[in-house]
Enzyme design. Sequence first.
Site, PDB file in Angstrom:
ATOM      1  N   LEU A 188       0.851  -1.189   0.000  1.00 26.39           N
ATOM      2  CA  LEU A 188       0.000   0.000   0.000  1.00 26.39           C
ATOM      3  C   LEU A 188       0.885   1.236   0.000  1.00 26.39           C
ATOM      4  O   LEU A 188       1.894   1.285   0.703  1.00 26.39           O
ATOM      5  CB  LEU A 188      -0.908   0.032   1.238  1.00 26.39           C
ATOM      6  CG  LEU A 188      -2.165  -0.838   1.224  1.00 26.39           C
ATOM      7  CD1 LEU A 188      -2.832  -0.804   2.594  1.00 26.39           C
ATOM      8  CD2 LEU A 188      -3.149  -0.383   0.150  1.00 26.39           C
ATOM      9  N   ASP A 189       0.489   2.255  -0.769  1.00 24.49           N
ATOM     10  CA  ASP A 189       1.226   3.518  -0.780  1.00 24.49           C
ATOM     11  C   ASP A 189       1.181   4.162   0.602  1.00 24.49           C
ATOM     12  O   ASP A 189       0.242   3.924   1.381  1.00 24.49           O
ATOM     13  CB  ASP A 189       0.616   4.478  -1.803  1.00 24.49           C
ATOM     14  CG  ASP A 189       0.839   4.016  -3.237  1.00 24.49           C
ATOM     15  OD1 ASP A 189       1.895   3.428  -3.495  1.00 24.49           O
ATOM     16  OD2 ASP A 189      -0.042   4.258  -4.082  1.00 24.49           O
ATOM     17  N   PRO A 190       2.165   5.004   0.941  1.00 28.58           N
ATOM     18  CA  PRO A 190       2.186   5.633   2.265  1.00 28.58           C
ATOM     19  C   PRO A 190       0.904   6.412   2.601  1.00 28.58           C
ATOM     20  O   PRO A 190       0.466   6.400   3.760  1.00 28.58           O
ATOM     21  CB  PRO A 190       3.394   6.575   2.185  1.00 28.58           C
ATOM     22  CG  PRO A 190       4.309   5.898   1.216  1.00 28.58           C
ATOM     23  CD  PRO A 190       3.401   5.284   0.180  1.00 28.58           C
ATOM     24  N   ARG A 200      -4.217   4.930  -8.359  1.00 19.82           N
ATOM     25  CA  ARG A 200      -3.837   6.295  -8.733  1.00 19.82           C
ATOM     26  C   ARG A 200      -3.991   6.503 -10.237  1.00 19.82           C
ATOM     27  O   ARG A 200      -4.468   7.556 -10.682  1.00 19.82           O
ATOM     28  CB  ARG A 200      -2.399   6.581  -8.301  1.00 19.82           C
ATOM     29  CG  ARG A 200      -2.229   6.725  -6.785  1.00 19.82           C
ATOM     30  CD  ARG A 200      -0.777   6.941  -6.411  1.00 19.82           C
ATOM     31  NE  ARG A 200       0.022   5.741  -6.588  1.00 19.82           N
ATOM     32  CZ  ARG A 200       1.244   5.730  -7.088  1.00 19.82           C
ATOM     33  NH1 ARG A 200       1.807   6.853  -7.509  1.00 19.82           N
ATOM     34  NH2 ARG A 200       1.925   4.595  -7.201  1.00 19.82           N
TER      35      ARG A 200
END
Length: 286
Positions: A39-41, A174
């Site tokens: 997972l992205d930050p 995204r």
Amino acid sequence: MKKVGFFFVDKPEGYTSKDCDSVIKRDFNLKKAGHLGTLDPFATGLLIVGVSDATKLFTLIDDEKKTYVATLELGVLTDTLDCTGTIIKKEEVQPLSLSKIQETLTSFLGKSTQEVPLYSAKHIDGVRAYHLAREGSKVKPPSIQIHISSIRLLSYQHPFLTFEAEVSKGTYLRSLGRDIAEKLHTIGSLSKLRRTRIGSYDVKEATELNQLTDENLISIREMFSSYVFHECKEEEKKALINGNPLALPYSDEFVFLTIEDEVLSLYQRREDGLYYSYRGFSRCDR
């Protein structure tokens, strides 16, 4: 006893997935921890973290489909396609009708090709894409095949629209947000992202990172309760210890082998009908 199993973590915003691994190793005095599905930050939600030898079993976990809730801000484009990046373009956007938004979302159902974000861990000529982006290299991001099983609008408060999508493994939300905005004849970046499901596992089963205890550790038996666990007979123990094939009375592809109720190995059935060592464990749970 050495801890072996899985934590279902509700990843907090601002942490990388590796940060979560490190926190768990520190808090539980572990040498090894790894996650399934980064997972992205800026994202939150379900992160499955395996500890010790349990990381060898990620291939058994069905993560082909994941579900996310994402909030897309229209009229703002950042270099990372999310709220953590630098704004590279802004434009005024007129309010949209709910029917137009839902129609646009629905158009993404099924198979399609998606351009990977340049700020991603994808390799381009052997180099991580985000390294090239930070160096200012002018490279074209690679494209991947994705599949969207379901997508629906949850709310729209201009210029923010929130949608839920069930997508194939490897899909970049995204990029999906960027593409939705383009189809709405504008630009956009994600302001929020939350993973709510990995396969059949729900974020409701997860615990916040700073609240994990030993009781939250899911054992191999619990995680794979639908699999066969075979208690080795005396004559089978030597074969197991030496990693030799076994003739077992099952037709299942995988069988966990135990001695005195401890899981010591995972065997796989092959075409000859015998079971061969697939994964061995130094020490497992009871």
